[in-house]
Design a protein around this motif. Structure first.
Motif, PDB file in Angstrom:
ATOM      1  N   GLN A  63       0.826  -1.200   0.000  1.00 36.25           N
ATOM      2  CA  GLN A  63       0.000   0.000   0.000  1.00 36.25           C
ATOM      3  C   GLN A  63       0.865   1.257   0.000  1.00 36.25           C
ATOM      4  N   GLU A  64       1.948   1.246   0.808  1.00 32.18           N
ATOM      5  CA  GLU A  64       2.853   2.389   0.826  1.00 32.18           C
ATOM      6  C   GLU A  64       3.509   2.566  -0.536  1.00 32.18           C
ATOM      7  N   THR A  65       3.933   1.458  -1.131  1.00 33.90           N
ATOM      8  CA  THR A  65       4.538   1.521  -2.462  1.00 33.90           C
ATOM      9  C   THR A  65       3.526   2.028  -3.471  1.00 33.90           C
ATOM     10  N   SER A  66       2.294   1.531  -3.356  1.00 34.74           N
ATOM     11  CA  SER A  66       1.235   1.980  -4.257  1.00 34.74           C
ATOM     12  C   SER A  66       0.957   3.464  -4.064  1.00 34.74           C
ATOM     13  N   ASN A  67       0.871   3.891  -2.814  1.00 35.87           N
ATOM     14  CA  ASN A  67       0.645   5.313  -2.529  1.00 35.87           C
ATOM     15  C   ASN A  67       1.805   6.154  -3.049  1.00 35.87           C
ATOM     16  N   SER A  68       3.019   5.651  -2.824  1.00 37.90           N
ATOM     17  CA  SER A  68       4.206   6.368  -3.298  1.00 37.90           C
ATOM     18  C   SER A  68       4.206   6.443  -4.820  1.00 37.90           C
TER      19      SER A  68
END
Length: 183
Positions: A63-68
């Motif tokens: 999710q963090e990677t996706s958000n980033s």
């Protein structure tokens, strides 16, 4: 009865009692099996919880990677829009500069034409001055030869209006007067 018989009888009775007697303690194998199942269950539960935590961390990381990536994509889109606007502004400025260059080139051509006209006008005035001087002094043949050397083009560049307000002819009119008198 003898003693050996009574021993035998006693032993038989003890054996009979031992065989039919129900043990007070539970069976130790069953106890060990229960402990093993409980340990296996605890290990499975711990493994499940650890796997769940690892999966949750992986999901959070994704999710963090996706958000980033989403934020990076948004930033890239904004930069692209800003660059597109800058390109449009630069193209407009370039177009305006091109128009300014064309206008200045036209002005330069006009100025060059004016310079050429003024140069020819200056040459025509020089010839006119010599022709007028020769005519006034009565050197008519010299005046004719100067008119021929001057050519037919330069008289057109003589001023048609007099800059002095003395009611005299303009240089062009005076030239025509001399020309008409000589030819």
């Amino acid at each position: 009865m003898s003693k050996p018989d009574s021993d035998k009888q006693e032993r038989g009775q003890l054996q009979h009692e031992a065989e039919h007697e129900k043990p007070d303690k539970r069976n130790p194998v069953l106890f060990y099996l229960m402990i093993l199942f409980a340990a296996a269950f605890l290990l499975l539960l711990m493994s499940f919880l650890m796997q769940r935590r690892a999966n949750q961390e992986a999901i959070n990381n994704l999710q963090e990677t996706s958000n980033s990536a989403s934020q990076s994509l948004q930033n890239t889109i904004e930069q692209n829009e800003e660059l597109s606007k800058q390109v449009a502004d630069l193209e407009q400025a370039f177009s305006e500069n091109q128009q300014t260059i064309r206008d200045q080139e036209n002005q330069l051509e006009d100025l060059e034409e004016q310079v050429a006209d003024l140069t020819k006008s200056s040459q025509a005035m020089d010839w006119f001055w010599q022709i007028n001087e020769a005519y006034v002094r009565g050197r008519y043949s010299q005046a004719r030869s100067l008119i021929q050397e001057m050519g037919e083009e330069l008289p057109e560049y003589l001023p048609r209006e007099s800059v002095t307000d003395n009611d005299r002819f303009s240089p062009y009119d005076r030239y025509q007067e001399i020309y008409d008198a000589l030819y």
